[in-house]
Design a protein around this motif. Structure first.
Motif, short mmCIF file in Angstrom:
data_model
loop_
_atom_site.label_atom_id
_atom_site.label_comp_id
_atom_site.label_asym_id
_atom_site.label_seq_id
_atom_site.Cartn_x
_atom_site.Cartn_y
_atom_site.Cartn_z
N ARG A 29 0.12 -2.99 -0.06
CA ARG A 29 -0.76 -2.15 -0.89
C ARG A 29 -0.51 -0.68 -0.56
O ARG A 29 -0.15 -0.36 0.57
N PRO A 30 -0.75 0.20 -1.52
CA PRO A 30 -0.68 1.63 -1.18
C PRO A 30 -1.63 1.98 -0.05
O PRO A 30 -1.28 2.71 0.88
N PHE A 31 -2.87 1.44 -0.12
CA PHE A 31 -3.87 1.65 0.92
C PHE A 31 -4.52 0.31 1.25
O PHE A 31 -4.97 -0.41 0.35
N SER A 32 -4.56 -0.03 2.51
CA SER A 32 -5.12 -1.31 2.92
C SER A 32 -6.62 -1.36 2.69
O SER A 32 -7.30 -0.32 2.67
N LEU A 33 -7.12 -2.58 2.51
CA LEU A 33 -8.55 -2.79 2.35
C LEU A 33 -9.17 -3.10 3.71
O LEU A 33 -8.69 -3.96 4.44
N GLY A 34 -10.26 -2.40 4.02
CA GLY A 34 -10.95 -2.62 5.27
C GLY A 34 -12.13 -3.55 5.09
O GLY A 34 -12.26 -4.27 4.09
N VAL A 35 -13.01 -3.55 6.10
CA VAL A 35 -14.23 -4.36 6.03
C VAL A 35 -15.04 -3.96 4.80
O VAL A 35 -15.11 -2.79 4.44
N HIS A 36 -15.62 -4.95 4.13
CA HIS A 36 -16.39 -4.73 2.89
C HIS A 36 -15.54 -4.09 1.80
O HIS A 36 -16.05 -3.35 0.94
N ASP A 37 -14.21 -4.35 1.85
CA ASP A 37 -13.28 -3.86 0.84
C ASP A 37 -13.23 -2.34 0.75
O ASP A 37 -12.91 -1.77 -0.31
N ARG A 50 -14.13 3.25 10.62
CA ARG A 50 -15.10 2.72 9.66
C ARG A 50 -14.45 2.24 8.37
O ARG A 50 -15.02 1.40 7.65
N LEU A 51 -13.26 2.76 8.03
CA LEU A 51 -12.57 2.32 6.83
C LEU A 51 -11.64 1.14 7.09
O LEU A 51 -11.06 0.59 6.15
N GLU A 52 -11.52 0.75 8.34
CA GLU A 52 -10.62 -0.36 8.66
C GLU A 52 -11.42 -1.55 9.19
O GLU A 52 -12.08 -2.23 8.43
N MET A 53 -11.41 -1.77 10.49
CA MET A 53 -12.10 -2.94 11.03
C MET A 53 -13.57 -2.68 11.34
O MET A 53 -14.35 -3.61 11.51
N ALA A 54 -13.93 -1.41 11.42
CA ALA A 54 -15.33 -0.96 11.43
C ALA A 54 -16.19 -1.59 12.52
O ALA A 54 -17.40 -1.76 12.37
N GLY A 90 -3.59 -8.40 12.05
CA GLY A 90 -2.60 -9.04 11.21
C GLY A 90 -2.97 -9.09 9.74
O GLY A 90 -2.11 -9.42 8.91
N SER A 91 -4.20 -8.76 9.40
CA SER A 91 -4.60 -8.74 7.99
C SER A 91 -3.88 -7.63 7.23
O SER A 91 -3.53 -7.79 6.06
N CYS A 92 -3.68 -6.50 7.88
CA CYS A 92 -3.02 -5.36 7.24
C CYS A 92 -1.58 -5.19 7.73
O CYS A 92 -0.79 -4.54 7.04
N VAL A 101 -11.55 1.18 1.10
CA VAL A 101 -10.15 1.50 0.85
C VAL A 101 -9.69 2.59 1.81
O VAL A 101 -10.35 3.61 1.98
N GLY A 102 -8.56 2.35 2.46
CA GLY A 102 -8.01 3.33 3.38
C GLY A 102 -7.54 4.59 2.67
O GLY A 102 -7.53 4.66 1.44
N ILE A 103 -7.13 5.57 3.46
CA ILE A 103 -6.74 6.86 2.88
C ILE A 103 -5.26 7.14 3.06
O ILE A 103 -4.77 8.18 2.63
N ILE A 104 -4.52 6.22 3.71
CA ILE A 104 -3.10 6.45 3.94
C ILE A 104 -2.40 5.10 4.06
O ILE A 104 -3.03 4.09 4.42
#
Length: 355
Positions: free
Chosen positions: A95-103, A142-146, A82-84, A105-108
């Motif tokens: 956001r254009p790209f969601s922020l994952g763990v440790h900020d 790794r770019l999301e919830m990792a 639910g964060s993203c 940045v996603g790629i899509i």
């Protein structure tokens, strides 16, 4: 006498079998759930497919909802699904790209979540062939919830409530990834959105549901704008993958999944339901507003883009919409907002946690 005895025995056997079946259903203690859908969905479109291996129950949905908002599904307990996928944005991100763990940045761009039961594949590039695979991929990306399954399952198993809740829904045994995926899938299947002013006007026949300006926008959408060729049917998407001419050299898209050159640049067609809530737009979030989207379709289409869609070719460089036509079309797109969907407490973060 012999025949009567045989008949009696057969009748007794059927009675015992029937009682055993009823006893089994009662022992589960689960409450079957049917997703409430307006009549026009069945009248104008296919019924939602049913997963016989994962039948919907109130208990399974409640468990999936709790998991959806639980940050312990991520590394460091910092992010939940639910964060993203935020309810206020029709379960998309702003956001254009969601922020994952440790900020990270996603790629899509994050796709919204609703009316998922009719989709044939998931993500912009179609890499998940089922919703059950879609719901769990972000957990270990790794770019999301990792996270890792070992860590996630250990945290759930150590929780004071989850072993009991999982046991009630799926039976005895340790919590596993399949159980997590099934529970999340059950909750996400309930995220249906079919209550808009457009629906009232177009499907329910309420002539006063739209203003004259919105009606003019509807005429453009279904008329010379050709929008409904891709954003079609009750879902307002055909769930296909298309290249709409955004770039001369588009990103791979579906090609990443199939390896076929004919799929290079093709991405999934998003639904236009709740479109006013899901900015920014396109798979890379390049457009911040609907006005920018219409500017592109008005005069920015790249016809030489490889594998450009057959429905886009007749548009040439674009529709060359006037300022009034753009305003009319945006007014219509705003009628696709389902306010009850984003306010439905059944979809919100359960606080305190569900029992």
């Amino acid at each position: 006498m012999k025949r009567l005895t045989v008949i009696t025995i057969i009748a007794l056997l059927f009675a015992v079998a029937n009682l055993a079946g009823k006893d089994k259903r009662n022992r589960t203690g689960l409450t079957p759930y049917t997703i409430p859908l307006p009549a026009f969905v069945g009248d104008y479109f296919d019924k939602m497919p049913v997963d016989e291996e994962n039948p919907l129950t109130e208990e399974g949905i409640a468990l999936g909802r709790r998991l959806f908002y639980d940050k312990r599904l991520s590394a460091g307990n910092t992010l939940s699904c639910g964060s993203c996928h935020q309810q206020s944005h029709a379960f998309a991100d702003n956001r254009p790209f969601s922020l994952g763990v440790h900020d990270s940045v996603g790629i899509i761009n994050t796709m919204p979540l609703f009316n998922l039961g009719w989709a044939r594949s998931f993500f912009w590039d179609g890499r998940a062939p089922s919703l059950r695979e879609q719901v769990t991929e972000p957990l270990i990306n790794r770019l999301e919830m990792a996270g890792t399954w070992a860590d996630v399952l250990d945290k759930l198993q150590q929780d004071k409530d989850y072993p009991r809740l999982f046991g009630a829904v799926f039976g005895p045994g340790k919590i596993n990834s399949t159980m997590v995926a099934k529970a999340l899938t059950q909750f996400e299947l309930t995220l249906v959105s079919f209550n808009t002013r457009f629906d009232q006007y177009y499907f329910d026949g309420q002539a006063d549901a739209l203003t004259p300006q919105e009606e003019r926008g509807l005429d453009i959408f279904f008329g010379f704008g050709n929008c409904n060729h891709c954003h079609s049917d009750v879902l307002l998407t055909d769930n296909y993958f298309r290249n709409n001419g955004l770039d001369l050299t588009p990103k791979p898209g579906l090609y990443n999944t199939t390896g076929k050159e004919s799929d290079r640049g093709r991405v999934k067609v998003p639904s236009l339901r709740n479109i006013a809530l899901t900015a920014p737009y396109m798979h890379d979030g390049r457009f911040q507003t609907l006005e920018e989207v219409l500017d592109f379709y008005s005069s920015g289409i790249h016809q030489k883009s490889p594998n450009i869609d057959e429905h886009v070719v007749p548009l040439g460089k674009g529709l060359f919409l006037t300022a009034e036509q753009k305003a009319d079309l945006i007014a219509f797109l705003n009628t696709l907002t389902d306010s009850s969907f984003i306010r439905n407490p059944a979809f919100s973060d359960p606080n305190p946690p569900l029992k």
